[in-house]
Write a protein that holds these residues in place. Structure first.
Motif, PDB file in Angstrom:
ATOM      1  N   VAL A 227       0.817  -1.210   0.000  1.00 53.77           N
ATOM      2  CA  VAL A 227       0.000   0.000   0.000  1.00 53.77           C
ATOM      3  C   VAL A 227       0.853   1.263   0.000  1.00 53.77           C
ATOM      4  O   VAL A 227       0.412   2.334  -0.417  1.00 53.77           O
ATOM      5  CB  VAL A 227      -0.975  -0.015   1.200  1.00 53.77           C
ATOM      6  CG1 VAL A 227      -0.219   0.177   2.515  1.00 53.77           C
ATOM      7  CG2 VAL A 227      -2.068   1.039   1.049  1.00 53.77           C
ATOM      8  N   ARG A 228       2.108   1.147   0.410  1.00 55.64           N
ATOM      9  CA  ARG A 228       2.992   2.312   0.453  1.00 55.64           C
ATOM     10  C   ARG A 228       3.471   2.739  -0.932  1.00 55.64           C
ATOM     11  O   ARG A 228       4.093   3.784  -1.075  1.00 55.64           O
ATOM     12  CB  ARG A 228       4.186   2.019   1.360  1.00 55.64           C
ATOM     13  CG  ARG A 228       3.805   1.765   2.819  1.00 55.64           C
ATOM     14  CD  ARG A 228       4.982   1.268   3.623  1.00 55.64           C
ATOM     15  NE  ARG A 228       5.483   0.015   3.067  1.00 55.64           N
ATOM     16  CZ  ARG A 228       6.650  -0.514   3.389  1.00 55.64           C
ATOM     17  NH1 ARG A 228       7.429   0.092   4.273  1.00 55.64           N
ATOM     18  NH2 ARG A 228       7.039  -1.650   2.845  1.00 55.64           N
ATOM     19  N   THR A 229       3.169   1.920  -1.944  1.00 54.66           N
ATOM     20  CA  THR A 229       3.575   2.255  -3.311  1.00 54.66           C
ATOM     21  C   THR A 229       2.438   2.864  -4.119  1.00 54.66           C
ATOM     22  O   THR A 229       2.616   3.165  -5.295  1.00 54.66           O
ATOM     23  CB  THR A 229       4.090   1.006  -4.053  1.00 54.66           C
ATOM     24  OG1 THR A 229       2.997   0.078  -4.242  1.00 54.66           O
ATOM     25  CG2 THR A 229       5.209   0.335  -3.288  1.00 54.66           C
ATOM     26  N   VAL A 230       1.271   3.035  -3.493  1.00 53.46           N
ATOM     27  CA  VAL A 230       0.120   3.590  -4.212  1.00 53.46           C
ATOM     28  C   VAL A 230      -0.452   4.771  -3.439  1.00 53.46           C
ATOM     29  O   VAL A 230      -0.203   4.928  -2.241  1.00 53.46           O
ATOM     30  CB  VAL A 230      -0.979   2.522  -4.414  1.00 53.46           C
ATOM     31  CG1 VAL A 230      -0.460   1.360  -5.233  1.00 53.46           C
ATOM     32  CG2 VAL A 230      -1.511   2.030  -3.071  1.00 53.46           C
ATOM     33  N   GLY A 231      -1.190   5.602  -4.143  1.00 54.11           N
ATOM     34  CA  GLY A 231      -1.859   6.727  -3.489  1.00 54.11           C
ATOM     35  C   GLY A 231      -0.900   7.605  -2.725  1.00 54.11           C
ATOM     36  O   GLY A 231       0.119   8.051  -3.246  1.00 54.11           O
ATOM     37  N   SER A 232      -1.222   7.824  -1.473  1.00 56.23           N
ATOM     38  CA  SER A 232      -0.413   8.705  -0.632  1.00 56.23           C
ATOM     39  C   SER A 232       0.840   8.025  -0.096  1.00 56.23           C
ATOM     40  O   SER A 232       1.719   8.683   0.436  1.00 56.23           O
ATOM     41  CB  SER A 232      -1.250   9.186   0.557  1.00 56.23           C
ATOM     42  OG  SER A 232      -1.515   8.103   1.430  1.00 56.23           O
ATOM     43  N   GLY A 233       0.906   6.705  -0.181  1.00 55.22           N
ATOM     44  CA  GLY A 233       2.027   5.980   0.388  1.00 55.22           C
ATOM     45  C   GLY A 233       1.865   5.670   1.863  1.00 55.22           C
ATOM     46  O   GLY A 233       2.768   5.124   2.484  1.00 55.22           O
ATOM     47  N   ALA A 234       0.707   6.004   2.429  1.00 54.86           N
ATOM     48  CA  ALA A 234       0.455   5.770   3.849  1.00 54.86           C
ATOM     49  C   ALA A 234      -0.080   4.367   4.069  1.00 54.86           C
ATOM     50  O   ALA A 234      -0.595   3.725   3.164  1.00 54.86           O
ATOM     51  CB  ALA A 234      -0.541   6.792   4.383  1.00 54.86           C
TER      52      ALA A 234
END
Length: 197
Positions: free
Chosen positions: A33-40
């Motif tokens: 999930v840290r590689t998409v969107g905000s990275g959060a």
């Protein structure tokens, strides 16, 4: 008793690093999930992959780990502000998890759970203020941060404890720093860096 804080507080930090958003997205999609969107790793970014139900589940699990950290401190017999220190640790672990290379969420989820267990009246007032602010502005992140800003004051109102209030202020500073991209003129919720938990 002297040894317990030095066991419970680091344990709270490590608990904070157990990221529900990271693992649920990894298990569901195979994606970091840290590689998409905000990275959060928090609920807002995880919801991009998991949907609204995923948002609610991640937020709930993040809040539970916040509550679990402080309840563990209390069960261990810690008081005099140590249970609030455990709350600082679990939020710090969520934001900077050693298990994930110090790249986590923004801290509001575990903060919510920790203060529901520590000072429910204090966090209740903040949630009410945040809700009213959101209803007026329709700006989720600034509304949440404004509610969190009031938490040291409401914690003092409920507890009358200097250590508790000081730990609450430190926790707010951690969360505000994690949301720093929202604290300058021109920041908007639509920017990729937005993450709220």
């Amino acid at each position: 008793m002297d040894v317990l804080p030095w066991l419970v507080v680091p344990a709270a930090y490590l608990l904070g690093g157990l990221s529900a958003g990271y693992w649920l997205v990894r298990l569901r999609t195979g994606t970091d999930v840290r590689t998409v969107g905000s990275g959060a790793t928090g609920a807002t970014n995880a919801a991009r992959a998991l949907g609204r139900g995923g948002f609610a589940l991640v937020l709930l699990l993040d809040a539970i780990k916040g509550a679990l950290a402080v309840l563990t401190a209390r069960v261990a017999g810690l008081h005099g502000g140590w249970e609030f220190t455990a709350a600082v640790a679990v939020v710090a672990g969520h934001i900077w998890p050693v298990q994930l290379g110090f790249r986590g969420g923004r801290g509001l989820g575990p903060l919510l759970g920790a203060w529901l267990a520590l000072a429910p009246l204090a966090i209740g007032v903040c949630l009410l203020v945040a809700g009213v602010t959101w209803a007026i502005t329709r700006r989720r992140v600034p509304s949440g941060l404004f509610g969190a800003f009031l938490l040291p004051f409401t914690t003092w109102w409920q507890t009358q404890s200097v250590p508790a209030t000081a730990c609450t202020a430190v926790t707010f500073c951690l969360v505000a720093f994690a949301h720093r991209n929202h604290l300058h003129p021109g920041a908007t919720q639509a920017r990729p860096a937005a993450r709220t938990t």
